[in-house]
Scaffold this motif. Structure first.
Motif, PDB file in Angstrom:
ATOM      1  N   LEU A  13       0.813  -1.200  -0.063  1.00 16.77           N
ATOM      2  CA  LEU A  13      -0.064   0.044   0.086  1.00 16.77           C
ATOM      3  C   LEU A  13       0.935   1.341  -0.124  1.00 16.77           C
ATOM      4  O   LEU A  13       0.507   2.281  -0.478  1.00 16.77           O
ATOM      5  CB  LEU A  13      -0.853  -0.120   1.248  1.00 16.77           C
ATOM      6  CG  LEU A  13      -1.953   1.557   1.457  1.00 16.77           C
ATOM      7  CD1 LEU A  13      -2.690   1.249   0.195  1.00 16.77           C
ATOM      8  CD2 LEU A  13      -2.563   1.263   2.633  1.00 16.77           C
ATOM      9  N   LYS A  14       1.804   1.394   0.846  1.00 15.39           N
ATOM     10  CA  LYS A  14       2.895   2.424   0.752  1.00 15.39           C
ATOM     11  C   LYS A  14       3.442   2.604  -0.605  1.00 15.39           C
ATOM     12  O   LYS A  14       3.863   3.786  -0.994  1.00 15.39           O
ATOM     13  CB  LYS A  14       3.975   2.161   1.779  1.00 15.39           C
ATOM     14  CG  LYS A  14       4.888   3.461   2.172  1.00 15.39           C
ATOM     15  CD  LYS A  14       5.828   3.026   3.171  1.00 15.39           C
ATOM     16  CE  LYS A  14       6.916   4.417   3.125  1.00 15.39           C
ATOM     17  NZ  LYS A  14       7.437   4.595   1.731  1.00 15.39           N
ATOM     18  N   ARG A  19       3.933   6.070  -5.389  1.00 20.27           N
ATOM     19  CA  ARG A  19       3.901   6.065  -6.756  1.00 20.27           C
ATOM     20  C   ARG A  19       2.647   7.209  -7.132  1.00 20.27           C
ATOM     21  O   ARG A  19       2.964   7.814  -8.149  1.00 20.27           O
ATOM     22  CB  ARG A  19       3.630   4.644  -7.545  1.00 20.27           C
ATOM     23  CG  ARG A  19       3.515   4.700  -8.962  1.00 20.27           C
ATOM     24  CD  ARG A  19       3.049   3.568  -9.629  1.00 20.27           C
ATOM     25  NE  ARG A  19       1.348   3.336  -9.422  1.00 20.27           N
ATOM     26  CZ  ARG A  19       0.522   4.143  -9.899  1.00 20.27           C
ATOM     27  NH1 ARG A  19       0.536   4.844 -10.760  1.00 20.27           N
ATOM     28  NH2 ARG A  19      -0.804   3.905  -9.657  1.00 20.27           N
ATOM     29  N   ILE A  20       1.400   7.192  -6.648  1.00 21.64           N
ATOM     30  CA  ILE A  20       0.599   7.982  -6.915  1.00 21.64           C
ATOM     31  C   ILE A  20       0.737   9.411  -6.410  1.00 21.64           C
ATOM     32  O   ILE A  20       0.825  10.256  -7.353  1.00 21.64           O
ATOM     33  CB  ILE A  20      -0.742   7.247  -6.132  1.00 21.64           C
ATOM     34  CG1 ILE A  20      -1.348   6.233  -6.885  1.00 21.64           C
ATOM     35  CG2 ILE A  20      -1.905   8.602  -6.317  1.00 21.64           C
ATOM     36  CD1 ILE A  20      -2.430   5.585  -5.927  1.00 21.64           C
ATOM     37  N   TRP A  21       1.473   9.416  -5.335  1.00 18.80           N
ATOM     38  CA  TRP A  21       1.946  10.991  -4.965  1.00 18.80           C
ATOM     39  C   TRP A  21       2.978  11.407  -5.936  1.00 18.80           C
ATOM     40  O   TRP A  21       2.696  12.620  -6.321  1.00 18.80           O
ATOM     41  CB  TRP A  21       2.518  10.876  -3.513  1.00 18.80           C
ATOM     42  CG  TRP A  21       2.808  11.975  -2.872  1.00 18.80           C
ATOM     43  CD1 TRP A  21       3.918  12.521  -2.947  1.00 18.80           C
ATOM     44  CD2 TRP A  21       1.811  12.842  -1.945  1.00 18.80           C
ATOM     45  NE1 TRP A  21       3.818  13.748  -2.184  1.00 18.80           N
ATOM     46  CE2 TRP A  21       2.635  13.866  -1.497  1.00 18.80           C
ATOM     47  CE3 TRP A  21       0.556  12.828  -2.045  1.00 18.80           C
ATOM     48  CZ2 TRP A  21       2.051  15.032  -1.061  1.00 18.80           C
ATOM     49  CZ3 TRP A  21      -0.143  13.770  -1.236  1.00 18.80           C
ATOM     50  CH2 TRP A  21       0.823  14.884  -0.883  1.00 18.80           C
ATOM     51  N   GLY A  26       4.292  15.418  -9.221  1.00 15.09           N
ATOM     52  CA  GLY A  26       5.692  15.421  -9.624  1.00 15.09           C
ATOM     53  C   GLY A  26       5.832  16.869 -10.440  1.00 15.09           C
ATOM     54  O   GLY A  26       5.082  17.729 -10.612  1.00 15.09           O
ATOM     55  N   LYS A  27       7.277  17.169 -11.017  1.00 11.44           N
ATOM     56  CA  LYS A  27       7.765  18.475 -11.244  1.00 11.44           C
ATOM     57  C   LYS A  27       6.749  18.743 -12.376  1.00 11.44           C
ATOM     58  O   LYS A  27       6.565  20.141 -12.606  1.00 11.44           O
ATOM     59  CB  LYS A  27       9.185  18.324 -11.626  1.00 11.44           C
ATOM     60  CG  LYS A  27       9.949  18.194 -10.653  1.00 11.44           C
ATOM     61  CD  LYS A  27      11.561  18.457 -10.641  1.00 11.44           C
ATOM     62  CE  LYS A  27      12.071  17.327 -11.342  1.00 11.44           C
ATOM     63  NZ  LYS A  27      13.371  17.154 -11.649  1.00 11.44           N
ATOM     64  N   SER A  28       6.498  17.924 -13.386  1.00 14.10           N
ATOM     65  CA  SER A  28       6.058  18.391 -14.622  1.00 14.10           C
ATOM     66  C   SER A  28       4.437  18.722 -14.391  1.00 14.10           C
ATOM     67  O   SER A  28       3.791  19.748 -15.012  1.00 14.10           O
ATOM     68  CB  SER A  28       5.857  17.184 -15.627  1.00 14.10           C
ATOM     69  OG  SER A  28       5.025  16.188 -15.059  1.00 14.10           O
TER      70      SER A  28
END
Length: 147
Positions: A13-14, A19-21, A26-28
């Protein structure tokens, strides 16, 4: 015979949440999303016996880039906060400051003397003073007490 694999649901889960976070923040994502958000400066409108006072938070906006007009008892404030251009290309990790054009319109509670309107700019705050027309000033009515 199949191998047994230890299932650790909390770790799985973590990893998925990380990954979702990263995908979401993300930068873009930052540079694309924040450039399209319309910037709306905060305002305060107050009233005294003689005038309406409007204060607008416009830090980083050049006073020459602000236009103030009055039409049908509606105060209109337009402007633009220009993005600082750097010669080198920066990669942002966090971008929270807004840039771009803005417009605020405020319905005034009474008629004002257009020719006496004044505006000042100090420390990123635009202050507009709109004197009320004489007939709009509050009239105090004294109450007679009968005995």
């Amino acid at each position: 015979m199949a191998d047994l694999i230890l299932w650790r649901p909390l770790q799985e889960l973590k990893r998925e949440m990380d990954r979702i976070w990263q995908e979401f923040f993300g930068k873009s994502w930052l540079t694309e999303r924040f450039e399209s958000i319309e910037w709306i400066p905060a305002i305060d409108v107050s009233e005294t016996d003689n005038e309406i006072i409007v204060k607008v938070d416009v830090p980083g906006v050049n006073p020459e880039d602000i236009e103030i007009s009055l039409s049908d008892n509606v105060l209109i404030i337009k402007g633009e906060k220009k993005k600082e251009e750097e010669e080198k290309k920066e990669n942002f990790y966090r971008m929270e400051r807004y840039y771009g054009s803005f417009m605020r319109s405020i319905q005034l509670p009474c008629d004002v003397e257009e020719e006496k309107i004044s505006a000042t700019y100090k420390n990123g705050v635009l202050k507009i003073v709109l004197p009320k027309k004489p007939e709009e000033k509050k009239k105090v009515i004294k109450i007679n007490v009968e005995k």
